[in-house]
Design a protein around this motif. Sequence first.
Motif, PDB file in Angstrom:
ATOM      1  N   MET A  90      29.253  13.296  34.212  1.00  7.08           N
ATOM      2  CA  MET A  90      30.223  14.236  35.595  1.00  7.08           C
ATOM      3  C   MET A  90      30.015  13.385  37.419  1.00  7.08           C
ATOM      4  O   MET A  90      29.142  14.222  37.952  1.00  7.08           O
ATOM      5  CB  MET A  90      29.749  15.801  35.756  1.00  7.08           C
ATOM      6  N   SER A  91      30.619  13.061  37.479  1.00 11.35           N
ATOM      7  CA  SER A  91      30.421  12.212  39.049  1.00 11.35           C
ATOM      8  C   SER A  91      31.597  12.393  39.257  1.00 11.35           C
ATOM      9  O   SER A  91      31.746  13.282  39.267  1.00 11.35           O
ATOM     10  CB  SER A  91      30.519  10.470  38.304  1.00 11.35           C
ATOM     11  N   GLY A  92      30.751  12.316  40.678  1.00  9.49           N
ATOM     12  CA  GLY A  92      31.549  12.567  41.958  1.00  9.49           C
ATOM     13  C   GLY A  92      31.263  14.518  42.048  1.00  9.49           C
ATOM     14  O   GLY A  92      31.922  14.838  43.488  1.00  9.49           O
ATOM     15  N   ALA A  93      30.703  14.869  41.141  1.00  8.39           N
ATOM     16  CA  ALA A  93      30.379  16.649  41.209  1.00  8.39           C
ATOM     17  C   ALA A  93      29.033  16.945  41.289  1.00  8.39           C
ATOM     18  O   ALA A  93      28.111  16.416  40.796  1.00  8.39           O
ATOM     19  CB  ALA A  93      30.517  17.007  40.004  1.00  8.39           C
ATOM     20  N   ASN A  94      28.890  17.975  42.327  1.00  9.78           N
ATOM     21  CA  ASN A  94      27.233  18.783  42.105  1.00  9.78           C
ATOM     22  C   ASN A  94      27.106  19.499  41.219  1.00  9.78           C
ATOM     23  O   ASN A  94      27.208  20.480  41.973  1.00  9.78           O
ATOM     24  CB  ASN A  94      26.820  18.600  43.463  1.00  9.78           C
ATOM     25  N   PRO A  95      26.353  19.680  40.376  1.00  8.73           N
ATOM     26  CA  PRO A  95      26.593  21.012  39.239  1.00  8.73           C
ATOM     27  C   PRO A  95      25.588  21.885  40.002  1.00  8.73           C
ATOM     28  O   PRO A  95      25.187  22.871  39.346  1.00  8.73           O
ATOM     29  CB  PRO A  95      25.803  20.935  38.216  1.00  8.73           C
ATOM     30  N   TYR A  96      24.428  21.741  40.894  1.00  5.44           N
ATOM     31  CA  TYR A  96      23.195  22.989  42.263  1.00  5.44           C
ATOM     32  C   TYR A  96      24.626  23.234  42.824  1.00  5.44           C
ATOM     33  O   TYR A  96      23.936  24.601  43.278  1.00  5.44           O
ATOM     34  CB  TYR A  96      22.439  21.360  42.313  1.00  5.44           C
ATOM     35  N   ARG A  97      26.032  22.807  42.835  1.00 11.48           N
ATOM     36  CA  ARG A  97      26.685  23.579  43.843  1.00 11.48           C
ATOM     37  C   ARG A  97      27.928  24.424  42.428  1.00 11.48           C
ATOM     38  O   ARG A  97      28.279  25.303  43.811  1.00 11.48           O
ATOM     39  CB  ARG A  97      27.256  22.991  44.887  1.00 11.48           C
ATOM     40  N   GLY A  98      27.293  24.160  41.743  1.00 13.52           N
ATOM     41  CA  GLY A  98      28.771  24.778  40.610  1.00 13.52           C
ATOM     42  C   GLY A  98      29.540  23.886  40.331  1.00 13.52           C
ATOM     43  O   GLY A  98      31.140  24.323  40.079  1.00 13.52           O
ATOM     44  N   GLU A  99      29.322  22.941  40.433  1.00 16.83           N
ATOM     45  CA  GLU A  99      31.030  21.800  40.538  1.00 16.83           C
ATOM     46  C   GLU A  99      30.833  20.694  39.087  1.00 16.83           C
ATOM     47  O   GLU A  99      29.632  21.065  38.400  1.00 16.83           O
ATOM     48  CB  GLU A  99      30.918  20.975  41.710  1.00 16.83           C
ATOM     49  N   ALA A 100      31.783  21.029  38.606  1.00  9.72           N
ATOM     50  CA  ALA A 100      32.112  20.278  37.405  1.00  9.72           C
ATOM     51  C   ALA A 100      33.133  19.251  38.770  1.00  9.72           C
ATOM     52  O   ALA A 100      33.317  19.136  39.441  1.00  9.72           O
ATOM     53  CB  ALA A 100      32.716  20.725  35.920  1.00  9.72           C
ATOM     54  N   SER A 101      33.277  17.917  37.341  1.00  8.08           N
ATOM     55  CA  SER A 101      34.072  16.630  36.964  1.00  8.08           C
ATOM     56  C   SER A 101      35.101  16.659  36.254  1.00  8.08           C
ATOM     57  O   SER A 101      34.595  16.911  35.058  1.00  8.08           O
ATOM     58  CB  SER A 101      34.102  16.141  38.276  1.00  8.08           C
ATOM     59  N   LEU A 102      36.372  15.824  36.104  1.00  7.90           N
ATOM     60  CA  LEU A 102      37.546  15.895  34.955  1.00  7.90           C
ATOM     61  C   LEU A 102      38.112  14.414  35.501  1.00  7.90           C
ATOM     62  O   LEU A 102      38.027  14.286  37.107  1.00  7.90           O
ATOM     63  CB  LEU A 102      38.633  16.641  35.213  1.00  7.90           C
ATOM     64  N   VAL A 103      37.921  13.257  34.933  1.00  8.43           N
ATOM     65  CA  VAL A 103      38.772  12.066  35.304  1.00  8.43           C
ATOM     66  C   VAL A 103      40.309  12.271  35.134  1.00  8.43           C
ATOM     67  O   VAL A 103      39.930  12.533  33.810  1.00  8.43           O
ATOM     68  CB  VAL A 103      38.316  10.905  34.510  1.00  8.43           C
ATOM     69  N   VAL A 104      41.090  12.542  35.599  1.00  8.89           N
ATOM     70  CA  VAL A 104      42.390  12.980  35.505  1.00  8.89           C
ATOM     71  C   VAL A 104      43.764  11.677  36.064  1.00  8.89           C
ATOM     72  O   VAL A 104      43.226  11.436  37.683  1.00  8.89           O
ATOM     73  CB  VAL A 104      42.699  14.631  36.205  1.00  8.89           C
ATOM     74  N   ASP A 105      44.275  11.053  35.333  1.00 11.64           N
ATOM     75  CA  ASP A 105      45.118   9.634  35.680  1.00 11.64           C
ATOM     76  C   ASP A 105      44.536   8.961  36.517  1.00 11.64           C
ATOM     77  O   ASP A 105      44.481   8.809  37.750  1.00 11.64           O
ATOM     78  CB  ASP A 105      46.275  10.084  36.765  1.00 11.64           C
ATOM     79  N   GLY A 106      42.981   8.686  36.544  1.00 10.82           N
ATOM     80  CA  GLY A 106      42.319   8.152  36.763  1.00 10.82           C
ATOM     81  C   GLY A 106      41.555   7.617  38.045  1.00 10.82           C
ATOM     82  O   GLY A 106      40.780   7.160  38.781  1.00 10.82           O
ATOM     83  N   GLU A 107      41.895   9.196  38.233  1.00  6.99           N
ATOM     84  CA  GLU A 107      40.744  10.071  39.552  1.00  6.99           C
ATOM     85  C   GLU A 107      39.877  11.024  39.337  1.00  6.99           C
ATOM     86  O   GLU A 107      40.144  11.594  38.079  1.00  6.99           O
ATOM     87  CB  GLU A 107      41.564  10.199  40.512  1.00  6.99           C
ATOM     88  N   THR A 108      39.401  11.263  40.109  1.00 13.16           N
ATOM     89  CA  THR A 108      38.222  12.122  39.514  1.00 13.16           C
ATOM     90  C   THR A 108      38.140  13.597  40.245  1.00 13.16           C
ATOM     91  O   THR A 108      38.475  13.553  41.782  1.00 13.16           O
ATOM     92  CB  THR A 108      36.917  11.599  40.417  1.00 13.16           C
TER      93      THR A 108
ATOM     94  N   LEU B 156      42.222  27.648  35.032  1.00 15.93           N
ATOM     95  CA  LEU B 156      41.193  27.844  35.395  1.00 15.93           C
ATOM     96  C   LEU B 156      40.617  26.549  36.193  1.00 15.93           C
ATOM     97  O   LEU B 156      40.285  26.065  36.805  1.00 15.93           O
ATOM     98  CB  LEU B 156      39.873  27.853  34.284  1.00 15.93           C
ATOM     99  N   PHE B 157      41.059  25.540  35.700  1.00 17.87           N
ATOM    100  CA  PHE B 157      40.546  23.417  35.375  1.00 17.87           C
ATOM    101  C   PHE B 157      41.394  23.603  36.884  1.00 17.87           C
ATOM    102  O   PHE B 157      41.044  23.026  38.336  1.00 17.87           O
ATOM    103  CB  PHE B 157      40.861  22.962  34.935  1.00 17.87           C
ATOM    104  N   ASP B 158      42.608  24.017  36.343  1.00 19.46           N
ATOM    105  CA  ASP B 158      43.714  23.691  37.717  1.00 19.46           C
ATOM    106  C   ASP B 158      43.250  24.852  39.701  1.00 19.46           C
ATOM    107  O   ASP B 158      43.129  24.399  39.833  1.00 19.46           O
ATOM    108  CB  ASP B 158      45.458  24.235  37.103  1.00 19.46           C
ATOM    109  N   HIS B 159      42.646  26.342  38.917  1.00 10.24           N
ATOM    110  CA  HIS B 159      42.636  26.816  39.854  1.00 10.24           C
ATOM    111  C   HIS B 159      41.387  26.472  40.870  1.00 10.24           C
ATOM    112  O   HIS B 159      40.960  25.962  41.962  1.00 10.24           O
ATOM    113  CB  HIS B 159      42.843  28.367  39.289  1.00 10.24           C
ATOM    114  N   VAL B 160      41.006  25.868  39.734  1.00 10.17           N
ATOM    115  CA  VAL B 160      38.813  25.463  40.699  1.00 10.17           C
ATOM    116  C   VAL B 160      39.265  24.327  40.806  1.00 10.17           C
ATOM    117  O   VAL B 160      37.827  23.958  41.615  1.00 10.17           O
ATOM    118  CB  VAL B 160      38.216  25.570  40.174  1.00 10.17           C
ATOM    119  N   SER B 161      40.481  23.226  41.092  1.00  4.13           N
ATOM    120  CA  SER B 161      40.264  21.537  41.042  1.00  4.13           C
ATOM    121  C   SER B 161      40.863  22.072  42.542  1.00  4.13           C
ATOM    122  O   SER B 161      41.322  22.420  43.289  1.00  4.13           O
ATOM    123  CB  SER B 161      41.598  21.116  40.811  1.00  4.13           C
ATOM    124  N   LYS B 162      39.364  21.324  43.400  1.00  2.00           N
ATOM    125  CA  LYS B 162      39.669  21.193  44.841  1.00  2.00           C
ATOM    126  C   LYS B 162      39.455  19.586  45.761  1.00  2.00           C
ATOM    127  O   LYS B 162      39.158  19.068  44.619  1.00  2.00           O
ATOM    128  CB  LYS B 162      38.372  21.795  45.564  1.00  2.00           C
TER     129      LYS B 162
END
Length: 104
Positions: free
Chosen positions: A1-19, A59-65
Motif C-alpha cells: 500500500m505505498s503512498g498511503a499512511n495506514p496510521y491516518r486511516g489511508e489505503a491505496s490502489l494502483v489505477v492506470d499505473g498511478e497510486t 466507496l473507493f471512488d468517494h474516499v480517493s483523495k
Amino acid sequence: MSGANPYRGEASLVVDGETVVLRPSFSALVAAEEELGSLFALVERASEGRLGLSEMVALFDHVSKGRPAGVARAAIGEAVVEMGLAKVTPVLRLLLGQILQGRG
C-alpha cells in the motif's frame, strides 16, 4: 500500500499505473452515504459477504483523495477487477475499520 499512511486511516490502489490514496474523510463518507445509504448497513453487508462490487468501487471512488486527472470510477473498478478480491479485501477491510473506529 505505498503512498498511503495506514496510521491516518489511508489505503491505496494502483489505477492506470498511478497510486490513488484512499482516505475516509468526513466529507467523503457523507458523499458515500448519500449514494450508498447507511454506512452501518454497508459495513454489515460487507461483514456478511453481501457487499456488491459496484458498492465497493463507489466507496473507493468517494474516499480517493487527490487522484490524478483522468482516473474515473470506471478505472477504479477495472483496477479492482485486475487486483482480484483476495488482494483488494485488505484495502476494503482497512477502510471499513476506519469507518467504524475513526482515525487514531
